[in-house]
Design an enzyme around this catalytic site. Structure first.
Site, PDB file in Angstrom:
ATOM      1  N   CYS A   2      26.008  16.911 -15.756  1.00 17.70           N
ATOM      2  CA  CYS A   2      26.232  15.994 -16.873  1.00 17.70           C
ATOM      3  C   CYS A   2      26.276  14.528 -16.494  1.00 17.70           C
ATOM      4  O   CYS A   2      26.465  14.594 -15.376  1.00 17.70           O
ATOM      5  CB  CYS A   2      27.803  16.230 -17.470  1.00 17.70           C
ATOM      6  SG  CYS A   2      27.850  18.066 -18.010  1.00 17.70           S
ATOM      7  N   ARG A  27      20.509  14.662 -15.403  1.00 14.39           N
ATOM      8  CA  ARG A  27      21.750  15.110 -15.122  1.00 14.39           C
ATOM      9  C   ARG A  27      21.991  16.249 -16.044  1.00 14.39           C
ATOM     10  O   ARG A  27      23.137  16.886 -16.105  1.00 14.39           O
ATOM     11  CB  ARG A  27      22.844  14.139 -14.993  1.00 14.39           C
ATOM     12  CG  ARG A  27      22.807  12.802 -14.118  1.00 14.39           C
ATOM     13  CD  ARG A  27      23.888  12.083 -14.135  1.00 14.39           C
ATOM     14  NE  ARG A  27      25.054  12.763 -13.269  1.00 14.39           N
ATOM     15  CZ  ARG A  27      25.225  12.572 -12.178  1.00 14.39           C
ATOM     16  NH1 ARG A  27      24.459  11.800 -11.444  1.00 14.39           N
ATOM     17  NH2 ARG A  27      26.102  13.250 -11.489  1.00 14.39           N
ATOM     18  N   TRP A  74      25.109  19.402 -19.114  1.00 15.02           N
ATOM     19  CA  TRP A  74      24.433  20.447 -18.605  1.00 15.02           C
ATOM     20  C   TRP A  74      25.484  21.797 -18.765  1.00 15.02           C
ATOM     21  O   TRP A  74      26.328  21.425 -18.112  1.00 15.02           O
ATOM     22  CB  TRP A  74      23.945  20.285 -17.220  1.00 15.02           C
ATOM     23  CG  TRP A  74      23.151  21.571 -16.846  1.00 15.02           C
ATOM     24  CD1 TRP A  74      21.926  21.905 -16.988  1.00 15.02           C
ATOM     25  CD2 TRP A  74      23.653  22.578 -16.024  1.00 15.02           C
ATOM     26  NE1 TRP A  74      21.586  23.034 -16.505  1.00 15.02           N
ATOM     27  CE2 TRP A  74      22.669  23.431 -15.707  1.00 15.02           C
ATOM     28  CE3 TRP A  74      24.838  22.688 -15.311  1.00 15.02           C
ATOM     29  CZ2 TRP A  74      22.683  24.381 -15.027  1.00 15.02           C
ATOM     30  CZ3 TRP A  74      25.288  24.083 -14.826  1.00 15.02           C
ATOM     31  CH2 TRP A  74      23.889  24.887 -14.520  1.00 15.02           C
ATOM     32  N   ASN A  98      32.264  15.525 -16.333  1.00 12.70           N
ATOM     33  CA  ASN A  98      31.273  15.969 -15.315  1.00 12.70           C
ATOM     34  C   ASN A  98      31.684  17.088 -14.433  1.00 12.70           C
ATOM     35  O   ASN A  98      32.765  16.492 -13.514  1.00 12.70           O
ATOM     36  CB  ASN A  98      30.398  15.013 -14.647  1.00 12.70           C
ATOM     37  CG  ASN A  98      29.369  15.426 -13.751  1.00 12.70           C
ATOM     38  OD1 ASN A  98      29.095  16.651 -13.701  1.00 12.70           O
ATOM     39  ND2 ASN A  98      29.294  14.479 -12.941  1.00 12.70           N
ATOM     40  N   GLY A  99      31.740  18.418 -14.366  1.00 17.07           N
ATOM     41  CA  GLY A  99      31.975  19.108 -13.017  1.00 17.07           C
ATOM     42  C   GLY A  99      32.582  20.390 -13.962  1.00 17.07           C
ATOM     43  O   GLY A  99      32.305  20.860 -14.922  1.00 17.07           O
ATOM     44  N   GLU A 479       8.234  28.099  -2.217  1.00 16.36           N
ATOM     45  CA  GLU A 479       8.371  26.825  -3.033  1.00 16.36           C
ATOM     46  C   GLU A 479       7.086  26.898  -4.136  1.00 16.36           C
ATOM     47  O   GLU A 479       7.466  26.638  -5.444  1.00 16.36           O
ATOM     48  CB  GLU A 479       7.761  25.609  -2.166  1.00 16.36           C
ATOM     49  CG  GLU A 479       7.272  24.326  -2.654  1.00 16.36           C
ATOM     50  CD  GLU A 479       8.500  23.858  -3.671  1.00 16.36           C
ATOM     51  OE1 GLU A 479       9.717  24.307  -3.786  1.00 16.36           O
ATOM     52  OE2 GLU A 479       8.390  22.805  -4.423  1.00 16.36           O
ATOM     53  N   LYS A 483       8.055  26.702  -8.105  1.00 10.35           N
ATOM     54  CA  LYS A 483       7.497  25.953  -9.122  1.00 10.35           C
ATOM     55  C   LYS A 483       7.025  26.745 -10.398  1.00 10.35           C
ATOM     56  O   LYS A 483       7.210  26.254 -11.523  1.00 10.35           O
ATOM     57  CB  LYS A 483       6.324  25.099  -8.354  1.00 10.35           C
ATOM     58  CG  LYS A 483       6.715  23.953  -7.455  1.00 10.35           C
ATOM     59  CD  LYS A 483       7.082  22.868  -7.892  1.00 10.35           C
ATOM     60  CE  LYS A 483       8.534  22.826  -7.927  1.00 10.35           C
ATOM     61  NZ  LYS A 483       9.235  22.356  -6.633  1.00 10.35           N
ATOM     62  N   GLU A 486       9.945  28.023 -12.598  1.00  4.92           N
ATOM     63  CA  GLU A 486      10.933  26.914 -13.050  1.00  4.92           C
ATOM     64  C   GLU A 486      10.175  26.237 -14.164  1.00  4.92           C
ATOM     65  O   GLU A 486      10.909  25.633 -15.327  1.00  4.92           O
ATOM     66  CB  GLU A 486      11.578  26.034 -12.035  1.00  4.92           C
ATOM     67  CG  GLU A 486      10.679  25.060 -11.547  1.00  4.92           C
ATOM     68  CD  GLU A 486      11.335  23.762 -10.803  1.00  4.92           C
ATOM     69  OE1 GLU A 486      10.843  23.453  -9.613  1.00  4.92           O
ATOM     70  OE2 GLU A 486      12.399  23.508 -11.235  1.00  4.92           O
ATOM     71  N   HIS A 502       7.449  46.284   3.653  1.00  2.04           N
ATOM     72  CA  HIS A 502       8.823  46.775   3.899  1.00  2.04           C
ATOM     73  C   HIS A 502       9.431  46.895   2.363  1.00  2.04           C
ATOM     74  O   HIS A 502      10.659  47.047   2.316  1.00  2.04           O
ATOM     75  CB  HIS A 502       9.818  45.877   4.673  1.00  2.04           C
ATOM     76  CG  HIS A 502       9.115  46.072   6.231  1.00  2.04           C
ATOM     77  ND1 HIS A 502       9.102  46.915   6.962  1.00  2.04           N
ATOM     78  CD2 HIS A 502       8.392  44.863   6.833  1.00  2.04           C
ATOM     79  CE1 HIS A 502       8.466  46.582   8.231  1.00  2.04           C
ATOM     80  NE2 HIS A 502       8.105  45.381   7.989  1.00  2.04           N
ATOM     81  N   LYS A 602      17.957  17.726 -13.336  1.00  2.00           N
ATOM     82  CA  LYS A 602      17.331  17.101 -12.067  1.00  2.00           C
ATOM     83  C   LYS A 602      18.448  16.897 -11.075  1.00  2.00           C
ATOM     84  O   LYS A 602      18.131  16.972  -9.811  1.00  2.00           O
ATOM     85  CB  LYS A 602      16.870  15.684 -12.345  1.00  2.00           C
ATOM     86  CG  LYS A 602      16.142  15.123 -11.252  1.00  2.00           C
ATOM     87  CD  LYS A 602      14.735  15.611 -10.972  1.00  2.00           C
ATOM     88  CE  LYS A 602      13.894  15.119  -9.800  1.00  2.00           C
ATOM     89  NZ  LYS A 602      13.155  16.226  -9.135  1.00  2.00           N
TER      90      LYS A 602
HETATM   91  C1  F6R Z   1      12.921  22.699  -7.779  1.00  6.19           C
HETATM   92  C2  F6R Z   1      14.018  21.552  -7.430  1.00  6.19           C
HETATM   93  C3  F6R Z   1      15.391  21.836  -7.185  1.00  6.19           C
HETATM   94  C4  F6R Z   1      15.986  20.984  -6.282  1.00  6.19           C
HETATM   95  C5  F6R Z   1      17.468  21.313  -5.851  1.00  6.19           C
HETATM   96  C6  F6R Z   1      18.001  20.408  -4.732  1.00  6.19           C
HETATM   97  O1  F6R Z   1      11.727  21.860  -8.137  1.00  6.19           O
HETATM   98  O2  F6R Z   1      13.620  20.304  -7.696  1.00  6.19           O
HETATM   99  O3  F6R Z   1      15.316  23.035  -6.458  1.00  6.19           O
HETATM  100  O4  F6R Z   1      15.095  20.857  -5.109  1.00  6.19           O
HETATM  101  O5  F6R Z   1      17.941  21.246  -7.140  1.00  6.19           O
HETATM  102  O6  F6R Z   1      18.134  18.972  -5.342  1.00  6.19           O
HETATM  103  P1  F6R Z   1      18.215  17.736  -4.582  1.00  6.19           P
HETATM  104  O7  F6R Z   1      16.960  17.601  -3.697  1.00  6.19           O
HETATM  105  O8  F6R Z   1      18.645  16.521  -5.344  1.00  6.19           O
HETATM  106  O9  F6R Z   1      19.572  17.890  -3.540  1.00  6.19           O
END
Ligand code: F6R
Length: 607
Positions: A2, A27, A74, A98-99, A479, A483, A486, A502, A602
């Site tokens: 948030c 956020r 969020w 927020n929290g 990774e 991607k 998500e 395994h 984000k």
């Molecule tokens: C995936 C992604 C997330 C962030 C994770 C950590 O594409 O962006 O998995 O990598 O939330 O975020 P930061 O790097 O801001 O600590």
């Protein structure tokens, strides 16, 4: 997570609250709302979903007022509907938060037994009820807030305004960040300086355990016991301009394309092009380090896994990597001969920050590999290694990932030199490879695009995908899978190629695409054997390899993406590109909200 903002001004605030929320929607974007006080009326407008919905509501039904606060959510407690959207009102009290209030269930029960009626499913409403209760008992606003703080457990940042006190606003921080903005005849609260950038470039960051009261012209800072505290007022570098997409359809597409330039910035900071040596990497002296911890979340964690390989290989340091949410609850023997690195694009991730605090409290030297240089993780670490990726807006991390890898590579070379595990000639050779990255990236992005688009059209029809690789290609496999999950909402798993037999190999049949990441490195033949095992069971192989690998493997594949053959130190940076592009184009074909995928944000400032 948030984002929150508050303004105490002499001018109307509604439009500016919305502007600030636009800068905070990284956020969370489940709902948004603002509230203002005008005369003796306290009013709010809220809407579920993106900020646009709130703007439409405000167009139809505007509000005035020169004091107000806003929130972008969020969801943690309660579904993302209008009722659960902040700000929350109870009587004269208005709260944004927020929290997470961890003891919310017991407080809610206590308040309900006292006769409180709850409108929402949120933990935030507890704050409004507690404030209302303590002010009704006769406490002045600050005393009521301090009384309330004694009751709370959890991690939170909140702001409160009272209809009965329309010239002031209060806030407190225990965990998530909060900044005060100093304006000309007006004052602000914001979750970060970015939100406040259009209004002021002078901020004071609240430390953990700080409270603040702002009026139009004044700020008072004190701790949870009400004792005065001093914090430094500082100028921020944050731009008041919102970054735009340029000619790109999405921020993610732009950020993928920006990687050659972003890596050039990393190289300009950490590499001396003339002597082909690394620089600016010695803020932590790894020469006396016995072992190193790396903690991070999500994509940053996977960058940490590749960083581990670099540090072990080039500097011979024993490295442990953990997801920060696990690290923070491990029982570990710490020592002064250890160091710890925390990787975070935002620099605000709650679990990573908690892991940092644990190391710091145990005397371990800490370093932050961050994008946002003014972030909490950067401010609280002994050393900061900026990744210089520039603003990353797309929720799925792309350029921050490859910049994190480039910084890790430089740190590993520097540590190797200090520890005597590589000599100057090796340093020059490794740096020589790094210098080539921007050029190779540009070529690769342009060259593989049509093939990736083709392949994406096929992936968009499947429900499950397996990615596999060995060495640094194993975290890359994870990774790639992350991607795809998500942004395209396709179930994907990344496995160590040798692990498939395994268990997961049971999933293989002729409907399962398996993306094999196999640069021609010391693992290549082993990976090809694992690929054979998959092919023998009907799996549909998509091979991502390099020119040398392509020449050595004749196995039938449904697609083959061939990259230039490069040195091991830069291979993860180059092989990340097809994985990012494949997820992006698949998501575009599927019509998902690429830059703001469902359920995500984000910056993750809750545990
Ligand atoms: C995936 C992604 C997330 C962030 C994770 C950590 O594409 O962006 O998995 O990598 O939330 O975020 P930061 O790097 O801001 O600590």
């Amino acid at each position: 997570m948030c984002g929150l903002v508050g303004i105490v001004s002499g001018k109307p605030v509604a439009g500016r609250l919305v502007d600030a929320l636009r800068r905070l929607d990284y956020r969370g974007y489940d709902s948004a709302g603002i509230a203002t006080i005008e005369g003796d009326r306290m009013e709010r407008r809220r809407a579920p979903g993106k900020l646009f919905n709130l703007e439409q509501r405000l167009d139809a039904d505007p509000i005035g007022g020169a004091i107000g606060m806003g929130h972008t959510r969020w969801a943690t407690h309660g579904i993302p509907n209008e009722t659960n959207a902040h700000p929350h009102f109870v009587g004269d009290v208005c709260v944004v938060h927020n929290g997470i209030i961890e003891n919310f269930a017991e407080l809610r029960q206590e308040l309900a037994e006292d006769g409180a009626l709850f409108e929402t499913q949120t933990d935030t409403e507890i704050l409004a009820h507690l404030m209302a209760r303590y002010t009704a008992e006769g406490h002045k606003p600050v005393a009521a807030m301090l009384e309330m703080l004694r009751r709370l457990r959890g991690a939170y940042a909140f702001a409160i305004m009272l209809r009965s006190h329309p010239g002031m606003m209060m806030a407190a921080r225990c965990g998530p960040p909060l900044a005060i903005g100093h304006g000309d005849g007006e004052m602000f609260f914001g979750s970060d300086a970015i939100a406040l950038a259009p209004f002021t470039d002078e901020v004071t960051y609240l430390a953990n355990g700080d409270c603040a009261v702002i009026t139009r012209t004044d700020v008072t800072l004190f701790d949870f016991y009400g004792l005065p505290v001093q914090r430094t007022r500082q100028m921020t570098q944050t731009s008041s301009y919102l970054v735009d997409k340029g000619n790109h359809r999405h921020f993610m597409e732009k950020e993928i394309a920006e990687q050659p330039e972003a890596i050039s910035h990393v190289l300009a900071r950490y590499v001396d092009f003339t002597s082909k040596s690394v620089k600016a990497c010695n803020a932590i002296d790894f020469s006396g380090t016995d072992s190193l911890h790396i903690a991070a979340c999500g994509t940053a964690y996977l960058a940490g896994c590749i960083g581990k390989s670099y540090l072990e290989r080039y500097a011979e340091i024993a490295v442990e990597v953990d997801v920060a949410s696990e690290f923070r609850y491990r029982t570990l023997p710490f020592s002064k001969r250890q160091a710890a690195l925390f990787v975070s694009q935002s620099g605000e991730t709650a679990d990573t920050l908690a892991a940092l605090h644990i190391c710091r409290n145990n005397g371990v030297v800490t370093g932050a590999i961050v994008n946002v240089e003014g972030s909490t993780i950067a401010r609280e670490s002994d050393a900061v290694f900026p990744i210089l990726a520039g603003p990353e807006i797309g929720v799925a991390s792309t350029k921050a990932f490859t910049c994190q890898l480039a910084v890790f590579a430089c740190l590993a070379i520097a540590a190797g030199r200090r520890r005597g595990t590589i000599d100057s000639a090796q340093e020059q050779a490794l740096v020589g490879h790094l210098i080539e990255v921007p050029r190779i990236m540009s070529d690769v992005i342009a060259r593989i695009q049509p093939q990736i688009e083709d392949l994406a059209a096929r992936l968009a029809r499947v429900r499950h995908v397996i990615y596999m690789g060995r060495g640094t290609s194993y975290p890359l496999a994870m990774e790639g899978a992350l991607k795809l999950k998500e942004i395209a909402y396709i179930h994907a798993e990344g496995y160590a190629a040798g692990e498939l037999k395994h268990g997961p190999i049971a999933l293989i049949d002729d409907s399962m695409p398996v993306i094999v990441i196999a640069p021609y490195d010391r693992f290549f033949e082993k990976t090809v054997s694992n690929m054979q095992e998959v092919a023998a069971r009907g799996g549909r192989i998509i091979l991502i390899t390099d020119e040398k690998g392509a020449a050595k493997s004749s196995l039938a594949t449904i697609a083959r993406i061939v990259l230039p053959h490069v040195d091991d130190i830069i291979s993860p940076l180059i092989f990340a590109l097809p994985l990012q592009m494949l997820a992006y184009h698949t998501a575009v074909i599927m019509g998902t909200d690429v830059d703001q995928p469902r359920n995500l944000a984000k910056s993750v400032t809750v545990e």
